[in-house]
Write an enzyme that holds these catalytic residues in place. Structure first.
Site, mmCIF file in Angstrom:
data_model
loop_
_atom_site.group_PDB
_atom_site.id
_atom_site.type_symbol
_atom_site.label_atom_id
_atom_site.label_comp_id
_atom_site.label_asym_id
_atom_site.label_seq_id
_atom_site.Cartn_x
_atom_site.Cartn_y
_atom_site.Cartn_z
ATOM 1 N N LYS A 204 -9.781 -9.792 -26.045
ATOM 2 C CA LYS A 204 -8.424 -9.932 -26.570
ATOM 3 C C LYS A 204 -7.406 -10.090 -25.441
ATOM 4 C CE LYS A 204 -9.293 -8.143 -31.139
ATOM 5 N NZ LYS A 204 -9.050 -7.119 -32.173
ATOM 6 N N ARG A 242 -17.121 -3.628 -31.325
ATOM 7 C CA ARG A 242 -17.332 -4.990 -31.831
ATOM 8 C C ARG A 242 -17.108 -5.944 -30.664
ATOM 9 N NH1 ARG A 242 -14.300 -9.223 -33.911
ATOM 10 N NH2 ARG A 242 -15.194 -10.307 -35.710
#
Length: 263
Positions: A204, A242
């Protein structure tokens, strides 16, 4: 939890796994690397992403789900649509990972109550088109925990059992970089909600601050930083991380377990 984006516009891989056969092969590769779960998504949720119809989403993900279930894999489906969740359950999926926490589709919680699948409830404010404008908090940890508690309560009212629920702070979803770091540093507060915690930091944007500046705009250059977060999250008691690149995070989680086991 290894990520398989069956989309043409993923921020992390640019549609590399959009073809069904390629997506299945990639999921098998992640499992061979040590993933415990594969998370199959048919709609990009990056900031600014356009929505996909549930019909198109099901065309993308269900063949992949069926193939992996036939292999004996533990399969999660990343969807905000109750019709897709129901179809995934019928195809043998084990988990529904709803980044909207039930806000996108009011039928999601009742569907999960009926199917009995594990229900990942993520913190969310707004859609991918609007969420960046909603990243305003006075106390991000307290507010995210309170809003997640509301979403969990709504799911419970719809009949979802406590043991089905996993919570996710929604890193990058209506969060600026400092918000993400504060949430990671206070995973204990999320755990106090009484449910397992899923951490999804992989590749991210906020990780660009901790990679070499020349590589800051390249999502794949954030994999080492992701692995560090995997180790720290495991040490903090997270249920799962994740990730897009599994092998290094598997090692990171094992190191955290060995470290904790010798304290």
């Amino acid at each position: 939890m290894g990520v398989v984006n069956v989309t043409p516009d993923s921020f992390s891989d640019g549609g590399q796994w959009f073809d069904t056969d390629v997506a299945i092969a990639h999921a098998r590769h992640l499992l061979a690397q040590g993933a415990d779960i594969v998370d199959i998504g048919g709609e990009s949720t990056r900031p600014g992403a356009a929505p996909v119809t549930p019909d198109e989403e099901r065309v993308r993900v269900l063949p992949v789900v069926r193939a992996l279930v036939a292999d004996g894999a533990v399969v999660s489906v990343d969807t905000v649509n109750a019709t897709t969740a129901r179809a995934a359950a019928e195809a043998g999926a084990h988990i529904v990972n709803d980044v909207s926490g039930g806000l996108a589709d009011p039928e999601m919680a009742p569907t999960l109550a009926r199917t009995g699948l594990v229900y990942v409830i993520q913190h969310w404010r707004g859609s991918p088109e609007t969420m960046d404008s909603l990243a305003t908090y006075d106390d991000v940890v307290g507010e995210v925990c309170a809003e997640l508690e509301q979403r969990v309560a709504g799911a419970r009212r719809a009949g979802v059992r406590p043991e089905q629920i996993v919570v996710d702070p929604g890193l990058g979803f209506a969060k600026k970089a400092p918000h993400n770091w504060l949430l990671l540093a206070h995973l204990d507060a999320l755990a106090e909600l009484g449910h397992p915690v899923l951490v999804g930091a992989s590749r991210k944007r906020f990780l660009s601050a901790v990679v070499p500046p020349a590589l800051a705009d390249q999502p794949l250059a954030r994999d080492n930083a992701t692995s560090a977060i995997s180790a720290l999250s495991a040490a903090a008691g997270a249920w799962a991380v994740r990730v897009h690149e599994v092998a290094a995070s598997v090692d990171a989680v094992r190191v955290a377990a060995a470290w904790q086991g010798h304290r």
